[in-house]
Design a protein around this motif. Structure first.
Motif, PDB file in Angstrom:
ATOM      1  N   GLY A 140       0.754  -1.075   0.044  1.00  0.00           N
ATOM      2  CA  GLY A 140       0.131  -0.044  -0.061  1.00  0.00           C
ATOM      3  C   GLY A 140       0.969   1.324  -0.029  1.00  0.00           C
ATOM      4  O   GLY A 140       0.283   2.318   0.207  1.00  0.00           O
ATOM      5  N   TRP A 141       2.155   1.010  -0.300  1.00  0.00           N
ATOM      6  CA  TRP A 141       2.980   2.463  -0.204  1.00  0.00           C
ATOM      7  C   TRP A 141       2.632   3.147  -1.606  1.00  0.00           C
ATOM      8  O   TRP A 141       2.482   4.187  -1.487  1.00  0.00           O
ATOM      9  CB  TRP A 141       4.372   2.037  -0.206  1.00  0.00           C
ATOM     10  CG  TRP A 141       4.752   1.060   1.278  1.00  0.00           C
ATOM     11  CD1 TRP A 141       5.290   0.016   1.276  1.00  0.00           C
ATOM     12  CD2 TRP A 141       4.793   1.662   2.444  1.00  0.00           C
ATOM     13  NE1 TRP A 141       5.478  -0.054   2.452  1.00  0.00           N
ATOM     14  CE2 TRP A 141       5.193   0.801   3.324  1.00  0.00           C
ATOM     15  CE3 TRP A 141       4.247   2.927   3.344  1.00  0.00           C
ATOM     16  CZ2 TRP A 141       5.210   0.599   4.587  1.00  0.00           C
ATOM     17  CZ3 TRP A 141       4.326   2.829   4.523  1.00  0.00           C
ATOM     18  CH2 TRP A 141       4.777   1.746   5.356  1.00  0.00           C
ATOM     19  N   LEU A 332       5.091  11.141  -3.692  1.00  0.00           N
ATOM     20  CA  LEU A 332       3.820  11.130  -3.106  1.00  0.00           C
ATOM     21  C   LEU A 332       3.647  10.124  -2.041  1.00  0.00           C
ATOM     22  O   LEU A 332       2.979  10.554  -0.997  1.00  0.00           O
ATOM     23  CB  LEU A 332       2.619  11.392  -4.154  1.00  0.00           C
ATOM     24  CG  LEU A 332       2.786  12.480  -5.075  1.00  0.00           C
ATOM     25  CD1 LEU A 332       1.588  12.986  -5.797  1.00  0.00           C
ATOM     26  CD2 LEU A 332       3.547  13.868  -4.532  1.00  0.00           C
ATOM     27  N   SER A 333       4.147   9.164  -2.215  1.00  0.00           N
ATOM     28  CA  SER A 333       4.041   7.928  -1.231  1.00  0.00           C
ATOM     29  C   SER A 333       4.644   8.529   0.107  1.00  0.00           C
ATOM     30  O   SER A 333       4.275   8.373   1.192  1.00  0.00           O
ATOM     31  CB  SER A 333       4.324   6.714  -1.583  1.00  0.00           C
ATOM     32  OG  SER A 333       5.658   6.514  -1.809  1.00  0.00           O
ATOM     33  N   ARG A 508      16.677   1.831   0.763  1.00  0.00           N
ATOM     34  CA  ARG A 508      15.803   1.039  -0.228  1.00  0.00           C
ATOM     35  C   ARG A 508      14.479   1.253   0.250  1.00  0.00           C
ATOM     36  O   ARG A 508      14.270   1.525   1.534  1.00  0.00           O
ATOM     37  CB  ARG A 508      16.010  -0.381  -0.205  1.00  0.00           C
ATOM     38  CG  ARG A 508      15.429  -1.403  -1.307  1.00  0.00           C
ATOM     39  CD  ARG A 508      15.825  -2.645  -1.520  1.00  0.00           C
ATOM     40  NE  ARG A 508      15.912  -3.335  -0.261  1.00  0.00           N
ATOM     41  CZ  ARG A 508      15.904  -4.654  -0.071  1.00  0.00           C
ATOM     42  NH1 ARG A 508      16.750  -5.173  -1.255  1.00  0.00           N
ATOM     43  NH2 ARG A 508      15.777  -5.461   0.855  1.00  0.00           N
ATOM     44  N   GLY A 509      13.551   1.348  -0.810  1.00  0.00           N
ATOM     45  CA  GLY A 509      12.159   1.570  -0.267  1.00  0.00           C
ATOM     46  C   GLY A 509      11.226   2.214  -1.166  1.00  0.00           C
ATOM     47  O   GLY A 509      11.869   2.669  -2.334  1.00  0.00           O
ATOM     48  N   PRO A 510      10.026   2.440  -1.098  1.00  0.00           N
ATOM     49  CA  PRO A 510       9.079   2.914  -1.987  1.00  0.00           C
ATOM     50  C   PRO A 510       9.326   4.460  -2.212  1.00  0.00           C
ATOM     51  O   PRO A 510       8.843   4.878  -3.260  1.00  0.00           O
ATOM     52  CB  PRO A 510       7.908   2.934  -1.288  1.00  0.00           C
ATOM     53  CG  PRO A 510       7.752   2.799   0.226  1.00  0.00           C
ATOM     54  CD  PRO A 510       9.394   2.045   0.288  1.00  0.00           C
ATOM     55  N   LEU A 511      10.099   5.263  -1.567  1.00  0.00           N
ATOM     56  CA  LEU A 511      10.662   6.408  -1.943  1.00  0.00           C
ATOM     57  C   LEU A 511      11.750   6.547  -2.959  1.00  0.00           C
ATOM     58  O   LEU A 511      12.130   7.518  -3.352  1.00  0.00           O
ATOM     59  CB  LEU A 511      11.021   7.005  -0.589  1.00  0.00           C
ATOM     60  CG  LEU A 511      12.557   6.830  -0.091  1.00  0.00           C
ATOM     61  CD1 LEU A 511      12.737   7.738   1.309  1.00  0.00           C
ATOM     62  CD2 LEU A 511      12.711   5.365   0.172  1.00  0.00           C
ATOM     63  N   LEU A 512      12.508   5.508  -3.143  1.00  0.00           N
ATOM     64  CA  LEU A 512      13.741   5.317  -4.063  1.00  0.00           C
ATOM     65  C   LEU A 512      13.643   5.758  -5.414  1.00  0.00           C
ATOM     66  O   LEU A 512      12.894   5.060  -6.135  1.00  0.00           O
ATOM     67  CB  LEU A 512      14.390   4.241  -3.528  1.00  0.00           C
ATOM     68  CG  LEU A 512      15.941   4.075  -4.210  1.00  0.00           C
ATOM     69  CD1 LEU A 512      16.702   5.137  -3.557  1.00  0.00           C
ATOM     70  CD2 LEU A 512      16.395   2.823  -3.585  1.00  0.00           C
ATOM     71  N   PHE A 513      14.372   6.474  -5.744  1.00  0.00           N
ATOM     72  CA  PHE A 513      14.369   6.792  -7.366  1.00  0.00           C
ATOM     73  C   PHE A 513      15.053   5.614  -8.139  1.00  0.00           C
ATOM     74  O   PHE A 513      15.543   4.699  -7.489  1.00  0.00           O
ATOM     75  CB  PHE A 513      15.350   7.966  -7.505  1.00  0.00           C
ATOM     76  CG  PHE A 513      16.786   7.805  -7.751  1.00  0.00           C
ATOM     77  CD1 PHE A 513      17.547   7.101  -6.696  1.00  0.00           C
ATOM     78  CD2 PHE A 513      17.499   8.111  -9.050  1.00  0.00           C
ATOM     79  CE1 PHE A 513      18.762   6.713  -7.113  1.00  0.00           C
ATOM     80  CE2 PHE A 513      18.827   7.942  -9.127  1.00  0.00           C
ATOM     81  CZ  PHE A 513      19.298   7.370  -8.247  1.00  0.00           C
ATOM     82  N   PRO A 514      14.500   5.574  -9.421  1.00  0.00           N
ATOM     83  CA  PRO A 514      14.808   4.271 -10.106  1.00  0.00           C
ATOM     84  C   PRO A 514      16.046   4.246 -10.749  1.00  0.00           C
ATOM     85  O   PRO A 514      16.900   3.160 -10.977  1.00  0.00           O
ATOM     86  CB  PRO A 514      13.945   4.348 -11.259  1.00  0.00           C
ATOM     87  CG  PRO A 514      13.739   5.708 -11.694  1.00  0.00           C
ATOM     88  CD  PRO A 514      13.671   6.270 -10.029  1.00  0.00           C
ATOM     89  N   GLY A 515      16.939   5.404 -10.734  1.00  0.00           N
ATOM     90  CA  GLY A 515      18.076   5.360 -11.238  1.00  0.00           C
ATOM     91  C   GLY A 515      18.521   6.693 -12.071  1.00  0.00           C
ATOM     92  O   GLY A 515      17.716   7.489 -12.317  1.00  0.00           O
TER      93      GLY A 515
END
Lengths: 655, 316
Positions: A140-141, A332-333, A508-515
């Motif tokens: 649900g993040w 936004l998460s 690491r986590g839902p906030l992390l940019f993809p690269g």
């Protein structure tokens, strides 16, 4: 084949198809025209007269034009194929249930919007590990949040509540939504499309946020450009991000941003529009007029949560840029879960001393729009302006760099201005001295002073909460934000370190940019095999779960094989009565590899210290001899980031 | 087949056959004028080309959509057209009925395309049969037949060697309706013309009499929407021409095209929806009290026998 016969057996040539095809097709039942009602009325004369218009059989066509029946059959069916268009069926998909086809409103599918190659390239950079994406969705993040959805929600639910305050100018959520919508339609009419980048170089004023919301409302991506940047940096960033337009000031303090960009448009091949705020500039569009316009344009697509919406640059403003694409999912998460952690409510108002061109500044707006709180504008930071703004606008929350508030303290402004409206403060952007936090908390007893650690790649990664208490906030960057995994690891092996041991902070986590966008070399260095982002920051995990940031890996000095983190030396130098600010950087040494060089800025009224006197001071404070600086460089000012962090990479040791 | 009865009363036979059709579910039925059919239809597509000694063509119509169907989304409405099979079933039954009752050879007329003329040409025109049998009149909507009472129907035909008195075509054509004439006077188009998704309909209305003047129908354009079989080879050709693997994959498997394969699979009776192996082993599906048709039959028989025995028991 027709009746088992091939073209050759039937005597078909392409020339024959070309010659007779149209006639055969027209005479066949493929086009039918009936006059009156001759069959029902058995009006045989009319039936005979109209027969060619009603559609002849192949035999009848063959007789009429002098081909064999098989030739007609073959040519007719080939023509039916060649004229057949596929893809009509989707026209039905929006019809029925009271909805009817309207030819005048219909756009053929081939003419529909398609993402530009630049937009697709940027989307291709939004590549997350599938297992991580699944986890963030399952847990649900990552939800369907977009800025437009949040803006529309506030405009519908609390239309008259303040969204932006800038002196006497107040924009309600309804007004903000209206202006963003107008500008978005204007941008769309200029040809800006979903997924395309628009650069913005503005101070923290309402137009910044209006532009941000307008760009993202049509699915666009905002690229921020720091205010001090000039032609060289702008050229690099605009070209790397393939910006379609730039929004900037007509005139700044001592230069013309719009004029500068217009003067180099031949080197900015993706850029189509310069949009200026301020006095008219030849060749530039007026931002104010675009916001006021009411263009009848409706984008065919709307942004979705997986879209990129920000493209920020962390370094490499003239070469090898590290461009960070950020999606609604990640940012936004992080903001949504941050609202209760920071104890922000819709009744709060947030002032950011950090510029919106920096993610820390934007985080203040992400939190504000997530909560429905008001954003208070401070166009350009100066200590008196910030203090006066707090006294006048009475924000309840402040986003500030330690250096911002250190300046408030240094100028004694805390006694001259009423800052008591603040109930929460986040200090972030650079190493935060413990004593500054404690001093600030003592001066503002009603305000919870907290710290935050984040990067452009993460937004809010760690932070202390208002309820954590001063001991936690003064001595650490707090605990991970909800959903965020952090570990302290050996920077060479990536093995996890024990609590209390210094290592690299990895996230690491839902906030992390993809690269990084178009920088695979940087990407290879940035991530561990298991998907943790190597922050480059040194940190210690404490038993209470809080993380103390202790320095930067690249600041570590390797003196003859003995590595040390100069942060504690810098802290001591900063506390020296003659020193305003200091930085220790490595300098090459033919024997030891590296030695420490101290850069210091001296207080105007102080006698410049010598290297020897500073070393004596450090030795008095129990600093080991091998960590002492071996050269001293006095500077008038330091190169600073927008969040007032010294850019050590720009400090050059004189020859 | 019964031997032909020499004393067949054609009037009584016609009444009986048409009654049969209606009893079985046809809304309307009639007999078309064979000579008229032959004057309209081209050689190769006349009833005698299929049944050499045909004497009569019987046409019947069944209801198309239920009233509720007209409000469903277009993507669902496409699945509502299968009531024509009810018409074919009735026509099939009528052919058997005529042969059994009168001993005269009869056939149900296949509604299919002529394999000798490509997929856009039918073996026979069921439309002409129905129009001449007086159960429908040509509309401005691409000559779709409409009936003043029953509106839109599906038609089926029976050919028989039994000679029956033909009916007359409808006296009046219900198309265009008065409201359509009003719209035409206002914008120059009727609703069917205006709302056609591929704009394949055009025409003119006599604004004084309200009658059709000209009907124009671009059947090729209509076919692009409605005859999806042609999309299948076109899709394959797109795939063959595709520049790379991703484009080839899109051509064959994007959602629009993948649904074609689904329809092909369903149409060919292949696997779709289920293989039913899960239901084969499901105790509810196979062993619920009334799941077994044999048990249902046995239960019904016992019930019937009990009911029959009750009066006897009461009497005793």
């Amino acid at each position: 084949m027709a009746r088992g016969f091939s073209r050759q057996q039937i005597g078909i040539t392409e020339e024959m198809i070309e010659t007779f095809g149209d006639t055969i097709f027209r005479l066949s039942h493929n086009h039918q025209v009936r006059e009156g009602d001759p069959y029902r009325l058995k009006n045989w004369d009319e039936v005979d007269r109209q027969r060619p218009n009603m559609g002849l059989s192949d035999d009848q066509i063959a007789d009429k034009i002098g081909l064999s029946r098989h030739q007609v059959l073959f040519i007719r069916t080939i023509l039916e194929r060649r004229r057949f268009h596929t893809g009509h069926y989707p026209r039905l998909l929006e019809l029925g249930g009271g909805r009817r086809f309207r030819a005048e409103r219909f756009t053929p599918h081939l003419d529909h919007f398609k993402f530009s190659q630049d937009a697709l390239d940027l989307r291709a950079a939004m590549r997350f590990p599938p297992a991580q994406a699944k986890k963030y969705i399952d847990e649900g993040w990552w939800q369907g949040d977009t800025l437009s959805k949040w803006l529309d929600k506030h405009a519908a639910e609390r239309p008259d509540a303040p969204a932006i305050r800038h002196g006497d100018r107040v924009l309600t959520w309804a007004q903000l939504a209206d202006q963003a919508d107008r500008l978005s339609r204007a941008l769309y009419s200029l040809g800006i499309r979903h997924g395309e980048v628009v650069s913005v170089q503005l101070p923290n004023i309402p137009e910044y946020l209006i532009a941000f919301l307008a760009i993202t409302r049509i699915g666009g991506v905002m690229n921020t450009i720091h205010m001090p940047y000039r032609a060289a940096e702008i050229e690099t960033l605009v070209n790397h991000g393939r910006s379609r337009a730039i929004v900037c000031l007509s005139e700044a303090k001592d230069w013309s941003p719009a004029g500068t960009v217009l003067g180099m448009v031949d080197r900015l091949d993706s850029l189509d529009h310069v949009i200026a705020l301020g006095a008219p500039v030849d060749g530039a569009l007026s931002l104010a007029q675009l916001i006021e316009s009411d263009v009848d344009a409706e984008p065919q697509t709307v942004p979705v949560a997986s879209d990129p919406f920000l493209l920020l640059f962390t370094s490499g403003t003239t070469s090898a840029p590290k461009a960070v694409p950020l999606s609604y999912h990640t940012m936004l998460s992080n903001a949504r879960v941050g609202v209760p952690e920071h104890e922000i409510t819709p009744d709060d108002s947030i002032l950011s001393a950090a510029p919106f061109s920096h993610l820390f500044g934007l985080y203040s707006f992400h939190i504000a729009i997530a909560a429905g709180a008001c954003s208070v504008m401070l166009p350009v930071f100066t200590p008196p302006d910030m203090a006066a703004t707090i006294e006048r606008e009475k924000p309840t929350a402040l986003w500030t760099a330690p250096a911002h508030f250190a300046a408030i303290r240094g100028l004694g402004l805390i006694d001259k201005y009423d800052l008591s409206s603040l109930k929460m403060m986040i200090m972030s952007g650079s190493a935060c001295p413990e004593e500054l936090v404690r001093w600030t908390a003592a001066q503002l007893p009603g305000c919870a002073v907290t710290q935050l650690w984040g990067m452009t790649e993460t937004q809010g990664g760690l932070y202390s909460r208002p309820s954590d208490g001063l001991d936690v906030s003064a001595t650490s960057a707090g605990r991970p934000s909800p959903g965020t995994e952090v570990r302290i690891a050996d920077p060479e092996t990536n093995d996890a370190m024990a609590d209390g041991e210094e290592g690299e902070l990895q996230v690491r986590g839902p906030l992390l940019f993809p690269g990084y966008f178009k920088n695979e070399a940087a990407n290879k260095a940035a991530f561990t095999e298991d998907g943790f982002f190597r922050s480059g920051d040194l940190a210690v995990m404490r038993p209470d779960g809080a993380v103390a940031i202790t320095g930067r890996i690249k600041d570590v000095i390797n003196r003859g094989g003995v590595k040390f983190n100069p942060r504690d030396i810098e802290d001591l130098l900063d506390a020296h009565p003659a020193v305003v600010q200091s930085a220790i950087v490595p300098m090459p040494d033919p024997v030891l590899g590296e030695k420490a060089c101290a850069f210091v800025m001296i207080r105007p009224d102080a006698d410049p210290p010598t290297l020897e006197s500073l070393c004596g001071y450090l030795l008095e404070h129990k600093i080991a001899k091998n960590k002492l600086p071996e050269r001293l460089v006095v500077v008038d000012e330091f190169p600073m980031t927008p969040t007032k962090k010294i850019i050590k990479g720009q400090l050059e040791v004189p020859a | 087949m019964a031997k032909p009865k020499r004393d067949i009363d054609p009037v009584e036979a016609k009444t009986a056959i048409l009654d049969y059709c209606k009893r079985k579910g046809a809304l309307v039925a009639g007999v078309a004028d064979l000579d008229a059919i032959n004057r309209i239809c081209p050689p190769g597509h006349r009833p005698a080309d299929m049944m050499p000694r045909v004497k009569s063509v019987i046409s019947l119509g069944v209801g198309g959509q239920t009233q509720g169907a007209w409000s469903v989304p277009a993507k669902a409405l496409g699945y509502f057209g299968s009531t024509e099979t009810r018409g074919y079933t009735i026509a099939y039954g009528a052919a058997f009925y005529i042969e059994n009752k009168y001993g005269v050879p009869s056939i149900y007329c296949p509604p299919d395309m002529d394999p000798d003329a490509g997929p856009r040409v039918p073996l026979q025109s069921l439309k002409v049969h129905a129009e001449l049998a007086g159960i429908g009149a040509r509309s401005l909507a691409g000559d779709i037949l409409l009936h003043p009472e029953f509106g839109y129907m599906y038609f089926a035909s029976v050919f028989t060697e039994l000679e029956l008195e033909p009916d007359a075509p409808l006296e009046t054509n219900p198309c265009p309706a008065p409201s359509c004439v009003s719209m035409y006077k206002s914008i120059g188009r009727t609703p069917c013309m205006k709302f056609c998704p591929v704009q394949c309909l055009d025409g003119e209305v006599d604004t004084e009499t309200g009658a059709q003047k000209v009907m124009r129908y671009d059947m090729a354009a209509c076919a692009e929407m409605t005859q999806q079989f042609e999309t299948v080879p076109a899709t394959l050709m797109d795939a063959m021409k595709a520049e790379d693997e991703a484009a080839r994959e899109d051509a064959l498997f994007d959602p629009d095209n993948k649904i074609l394969w689904y329809k092909l699979s369903a149409g060919s009776g292949g696997l779709f929806a289920q293989c039913f192996e899960c239901m084969r082993v499901c105790p509810i599906a196979t062993k619920a009290p009334m799941a077994d048709p044999i048990l249902r039959y046995d239960a019904a028989r016992e019930e019937r026998e009990r009911a029959e025995a009750m009066p006897k028991a009461a009497a005793e």
